[in-house]
Design an enzyme around this catalytic site. Structure first.
Site, mmCIF file in Angstrom:
data_model
loop_
_atom_site.group_PDB
_atom_site.id
_atom_site.type_symbol
_atom_site.label_atom_id
_atom_site.label_comp_id
_atom_site.label_asym_id
_atom_site.label_seq_id
_atom_site.Cartn_x
_atom_site.Cartn_y
_atom_site.Cartn_z
ATOM 1 N N ASP A 38 89.366 42.091 60.203
ATOM 2 C CA ASP A 38 88.674 42.458 61.446
ATOM 3 C C ASP A 38 89.028 41.494 62.579
ATOM 4 O OD1 ASP A 38 87.234 44.777 61.657
ATOM 5 O OD2 ASP A 38 85.445 43.992 60.665
ATOM 6 N N GLN A 40 80.361 44.524 57.718
ATOM 7 C CA GLN A 40 79.889 45.539 58.673
ATOM 8 C C GLN A 40 78.786 44.933 59.544
ATOM 9 O OE1 GLN A 40 81.250 48.642 59.115
ATOM 10 N NE2 GLN A 40 79.900 48.816 60.874
ATOM 11 N N LYS A 65 85.333 54.382 56.614
ATOM 12 C CA LYS A 65 86.358 53.395 56.256
ATOM 13 C C LYS A 65 86.777 53.574 54.788
ATOM 14 C CE LYS A 65 84.691 50.289 59.818
ATOM 15 N NZ LYS A 65 83.765 49.219 60.196
#
Ligand code: NAD
Length: 285
Positions: free
Chosen positions: A119, A96, A52
């Site tokens: 997200d 994460q 990422k």
């Protein structure tokens, strides 16, 4: 059988995002910014965060990774997220997952301000997705929808069967397909007869994390098969949840692993972060 080439589409999307990030800089004087919170030393999580960060660099974004030890307190994570919420150079915040067991993941995800929730895991954005309103949509299912659109596959009226019902993959996938007027079935570990469902699928989307879960006799002729699973075999290869060699010949379209849904997820993260940056710039005007 045609391969749905996520790698090629992701590259195209990334190029477009990079171009738009340049324009954004010309008009606002800053670049889109992403903050990543990584707790612990899980090698897979570290690898994903590394990918990422590289993607942010390629797109000309600012990115910062907050690495925290396994035994970090929940309060310390919340403090860092709050700092990122208040930081005007940060447009997107990504936690994460998975987090260690002593951390309440739901609580942590709720601390991220919805306008920076790139997200799409905050209940605010989950609600907007299920109601069909604009918001942030989880990157993996969003990437699947982009991939279908690229190949002119319209889910409208099709029987879509999803294997896996997680908050990250299966549930948002179901909401997106329902919003696109597919008839959606969601199956999971407690489904009585998985094959009876998968055999009905015009579009079969599999994200369970089980190697070779979907075998040739579970897929109908000319089905469209989207393999979301990412698993590592004992000899170190990356494979999906579908027995690709046996299933592929009977499909009309199929995603490979790697090179299918995986690269799309990263490009959607960039595109969501750019969207957040534009929203923030508009709000500031
Ligand atoms: P998860 O463990 O949270 O959820 C798995 C889901 O699959 C659950 O709903 C479970 O009930 C279901 N399931 C498990 N075994 C099953 C079985 N035998 N039959 C039917 N259903 C079964 O996992 P997740 O985070 O949703 O990830 C699923 C897979 O997708 C993993 O392989 C993960 O690596 C992959 N993934 C890929 C991407 C990507 O970018 N391509 C992104 C996220 C997750």
């Amino acid at each position: 059988m045609q391969i749905l080439d996520g790698k090629a589409l992701a590259k195209k999307i990334e190029e477009n995002v990079s171009y738009e990030a340049k324009l954004f800089k010309q008009t606002t004087g800053r670049v889109p910014g992403l903050a990543v919170i990584l707790v612990g030393h899980d090698p897979a999580s570290q690898a994903y965060v590394g990918m990422k960060k590289k993607a942010c660099d390629r797109a000309g974004f600012y990115s910062v990774t907050h690495e925290m030890p396994d035994d970090i307190s929940q309060d310390a994570i919340i403090k860092t997220i709050t700092m990122m919420n208040d930081n005007p150079n940060i447009d997107g915040i990504l936690i994460q997952l998975p987090l260690p067991n002593h951390i309440d993941t739901t609580k942590i995800l709720e601390v991220v301000t919805p306008s920076k929730d790139v997200d799409g895991f905050h209940p605010f954005n989950v609600g907007r997705l299920t109601t069909g309103l604009d918001g942030f949509v989880p990157c993996t299912p969003l990437g699947v929808m982009e991939l279908l659109a690229e190949y002119n596959i319209d889910p409208k009226g099709k029987d879509a069967v999803i294997v896996g019902a997680s908050n990250i993959v299966g549930k948002p996938m179901a909401a997106l397909l329902l919003n696109a007027n597919a008839t959606v079935t969601v199956t999971h570990i407690f489904t009585k007869d998985l094959k009876a469902h998968t055999l009905q699928a015009d579009i079969l989307l599999v994200g369970a994390g089980v190697i070779n879960l979907i075998r040739e006799d579970m897929v109908k002729d000319d089905a469209i098969v989207i393999d979301i699973g990412i698993n590592r075999t004992d000899d170190g290869r990356l494979v999906g949840d579908v027995d690709y060699d046996a299933v592929a010949p009977k499909t009309s379209y199929i995603t490979p692993v790697p090179g299918g849904v995986g690269p799309m997820t990263i490009s959607m993260l960039l595109s969501n972060t750019l969207k957040a940056a534009k929203n923030h710039a508009n709000e500031a005007q």
